[in-house]
Every structure is written in structure tokens, then in C-alpha cells.
Write a protein that holds these residues in place. Structure first.
Motif, mmCIF file in Angstrom:
data_model
loop_
_atom_site.group_PDB
_atom_site.id
_atom_site.type_symbol
_atom_site.label_atom_id
_atom_site.label_comp_id
_atom_site.label_asym_id
_atom_site.label_seq_id
_atom_site.Cartn_x
_atom_site.Cartn_y
_atom_site.Cartn_z
ATOM 1 N N LEU A 214 43.830 13.058 60.305
ATOM 2 C CA LEU A 214 43.399 14.009 61.330
ATOM 3 C C LEU A 214 41.923 14.355 61.200
ATOM 4 O O LEU A 214 41.220 14.529 62.200
ATOM 5 C CB LEU A 214 44.243 15.286 61.233
ATOM 6 N N VAL B 20 40.966 14.369 72.554
ATOM 7 C CA VAL B 20 41.238 13.067 71.919
ATOM 8 C C VAL B 20 42.442 12.437 72.609
ATOM 9 O O VAL B 20 43.498 13.074 72.716
ATOM 10 C CB VAL B 20 41.527 13.228 70.413
ATOM 11 N N GLN C 295 45.595 7.312 64.401
ATOM 12 C CA GLN C 295 44.993 7.861 63.180
ATOM 13 C C GLN C 295 46.044 8.545 62.300
ATOM 14 O O GLN C 295 45.968 8.485 61.072
ATOM 15 C CB GLN C 295 43.893 8.858 63.544
ATOM 16 N N LEU C 296 47.024 9.190 62.947
ATOM 17 C CA LEU C 296 48.111 9.799 62.175
ATOM 18 C C LEU C 296 48.901 8.726 61.428
ATOM 19 O O LEU C 296 49.271 8.915 60.258
ATOM 20 C CB LEU C 296 49.046 10.578 63.099
ATOM 21 N N LEU D 149 44.965 9.504 68.700
ATOM 22 C CA LEU D 149 45.386 10.498 67.723
ATOM 23 C C LEU D 149 46.585 10.008 66.925
ATOM 24 O O LEU D 149 46.622 10.114 65.693
ATOM 25 C CB LEU D 149 45.727 11.808 68.429
ATOM 26 N N VAL E 291 39.644 12.052 62.919
ATOM 27 C CA VAL E 291 39.588 12.218 64.375
ATOM 28 C C VAL E 291 38.684 13.379 64.761
ATOM 29 O O VAL E 291 37.809 13.250 65.628
ATOM 30 C CB VAL E 291 41.006 12.451 64.948
ATOM 31 N N PHE E 292 38.877 14.528 64.119
ATOM 32 C CA PHE E 292 38.214 15.752 64.565
ATOM 33 C C PHE E 292 36.905 16.051 63.833
ATOM 34 O O PHE E 292 36.061 16.764 64.359
ATOM 35 C CB PHE E 292 39.174 16.939 64.407
ATOM 36 N N ASP F 273 45.431 14.067 76.749
ATOM 37 C CA ASP F 273 44.435 14.308 75.704
ATOM 38 C C ASP F 273 44.830 15.550 74.898
ATOM 39 O O ASP F 273 45.396 16.501 75.442
ATOM 40 C CB ASP F 273 43.045 14.542 76.313
ATOM 41 N N LEU G 20 45.869 10.682 73.324
ATOM 42 C CA LEU G 20 47.067 10.713 72.486
ATOM 43 C C LEU G 20 47.270 9.426 71.677
ATOM 44 O O LEU G 20 47.580 9.496 70.476
ATOM 45 C CB LEU G 20 48.293 10.995 73.361
#
Length: 295
Positions: A262, A7, A15-16, A12, A265-266, A3, A9
Motif C-alpha cells: 500500500l 488510484v 500492489q496488494l 491497487l 501506491v500512496f 478509483d 482499483l
């Protein structure tokens, strides 16, 4: 499973990748806008409509004539490029010495006409376009599942963007283009047909938009509003990168796509506004944009 800040991996990285795909579209569209503005001094608001037109031509080629994706990846930009050539010769050529507002209003009107025609025939519902068989499926990289078509979009966009940048910045043709926009009379005295050069530049710029539209067709449902949903963000990318800066448009488009991914995600609540927040912050520090030249 690893993580990062809580999040997983794979999520993440997914989403990248999505951000990089969106950034590829931003880069290609803003590249076309930057070429047109830098060479013709026209703010081409019709760029989003021509992107949509490229996607629709790909869908129509498959739906009505059975023309596959690979052939339409060539034909669609050519057709839109010819359409752009007609627009430039009939309408835009009279505006080059006038204020930017005239070009913006004219191309906005062209956008309404193009979108209105496609809406009258196909409405605003999406038309599905299948991923070509050669790019179907996904590849397991161990740490994530990579959809083959999305990887192709990123690679194709980078190759085209860097190729256009190299053509304009590193070749004699690019030098002639730049000289023709800065001092057309002098260049014409050397036997160069500057009006034809300008026309072909506009045609090439809108062909880039159509190419991006064909790439987007299997990812997004093809619809009459897909260009207008994207063009405002693309204009923000161009402003951040610097109006007329080719390399600035490419790097800023890719970078903002990743930042947007990003953010989803955050801080998902800000994902729709992050581009405009970045634009405001950049303009406070550098009014000409990150790669633009101060006058």
C-alpha cells in the motif's frame, strides 16, 4: 473504472497482491528464524544465505540435471536441512549457553562463506528460473488479472506456516520441543534425546528458508545476494512480531508485506523504510514486540 483515493482499483489490487507475495516470503523466513531462536536461543544470521542456497539448488537441479520445480520443492529443503544439521552439530551446539552475540557472529561468518562460494562460481548476476507449466499464465477475476504463480506462492506459504505453527503449538511433539529447550535435563530424564531434538529443530528451521527460496526462484532472478537483500527486513519482522513468537512472525510478515504494498501506491518514497518505521513505533510501545512476552 472505480478509483480509490485517485488510484485505479486494478492497480491497487495488483500492489496488494505484490505486497501479499512479499509478505509470504517475510512470513516464511521469519517463521524459520523464530523457530530457531525460540527453541535454540540462536540468532541465525545465516538464514538469508540458506534461503539463497535453496533457490540456487532449485536452479542447479533444473539447469544441470533436468529436475523439475515440483521435485526440487522437496529436494532443496531436504538438502539445505542436512547442511543445517551439519552446521549445528559441528559449530552451533557449542554456543547455546553463551551470549547471543557469539551465535550472531558465527552465523554471519557462515553467511559470508556461503555467499562467497556462490559468487565465485556465478557472480552477482541473476539466473532466470521459469515458472512451472502448471502454474503459468493468469486468471481473469473480472476486477483484476491474477497471476497463477503468485497465487500459488501465497497459498503454499500460508499452508506451510500454519502447519508449522500447529505442529509446535498444538501437538505433543511441539510440547516436547518447548520443554526440551526450557528444561533439557528433566526432559532427557524421561528418555528424550534432547540434543537430537535440537539438531532436527535447526535443520527444520533452515529447511523452511530453503522452501521459501524455491518459491522465490521463478519470481526473482536467482543470485548470490538475494538473501542478504532480504534478511535485514526479515529480522525487523521478527522483532516487531516478538522474538521467538511463531504466530507473531507469521501475522507480522503478512501484515507488513501488505503495508509495504500500500505504501508503494500512496507514498512510494517511503516504501523502502516503512518496515523500520513500524518497528521503531512498535518498540516504543511494546519493547518485546506485538506478540512477544515481557520478561
Amino acid at each position: 473504472m472505480t478509483d480509490i483515493f485517485g488510484v485505479p482499483l486494478p492497480a491497487l489490487l495488483g500492489q496488494l497482491l505484490l505486497g501479499l507475495v512479499n509478505g509470504s516470503f517475510y512470513a516464511m523466513l521469519s517463521l524459520g528464524l523464530a523457530v530457531i531462536f525460540g527453541m535454540l536461543n540462536i540468532i541465525n544470521f545465516a538464514h538469508g544465505a540458506l534461503y539463497m542456497m535453496g533457490a540456487f539448488l532449485a536452479w542447479m537441479g533444473l539447469e544441470y540435471f533436468g529436475i523439475n520445480y515440483w521435485l526440487m520443492l522437496v529436494l532443496s529443503p531436504l538438502i539445505v536441512g542436512v547442511f543445517g544439521l551439519v552446521i549445528e552439530r559441528l559449530l552451533l551446539q557449542w554456543l547455546y549457553k553463551l551470549d547471543h552475540l557469539y551465535g550472531l557472529l558465527l552465523t554471519f561468518g557462515i553467511t559470508l562463506v556461503i555467499e562467497g562460494i556462490f559468487r565465485s562460481f556465478y557472480g552477482v548476476g541473476g539466473q532466470p528460473y521459469a515458472v512451472p507449466d502448471a502454474l503459468a499464465g493468469a486468471t481473469n477475476l473480472g476486477f483484476m488479472i491474477l497471476p497463477n504463480y503468485r497465487a500459488w506462492v501465497v497459498v503454499a506459504s500460508l499452508v506451510v506456516c500454519l502447519g508449522v505453527w500447529a505442529l509446535i503449538e498444538k501437538t505433543s511433539l511441539g510440547a516436547t520441543l518447548r520443554a526440551g529447550t526450557e528444561n533439557p535435563r528433566l526432559v532427557q530424564a524421561f528418555g528424550v534425546n534432547v540434543p537430537r531434538l535440537v539438531t532436527l529443530t535447526y535443520a527444520g528451521g533452515v529447511a523452511l528458508a530453503a522452501f521459501a527460496g524455491v518459491l522465490a526462484a521463478p519470481i526473482l532472478q536467482v543470485n548470490a545476494l538475494m538473501g542478504s537483500n532480504l534478511i535485514i527486513v526479515v529480522f525487523a519482522v521478527v522483532v516487531i512480531g516478538g522474538m521467538g513468537s511463531i504466530l507473531g512472525s507469521i501475522l507480522t510478515g503478512l501484515g507488513l508485506g501488505i503495508v509495504e504494498g500500500l505504501t508503494k501506491v500512496f507514498y512510494p518514497e517511503a516504501s523502502n523504510t516503512v518496515v523500520f518505521v513500524v518497528m521503531a513505533l512498535v518498540l516504543l510501545v511494546r519493547p518485546a514486540g506485538l506478540f512477544g512476552k515481557e520478561k
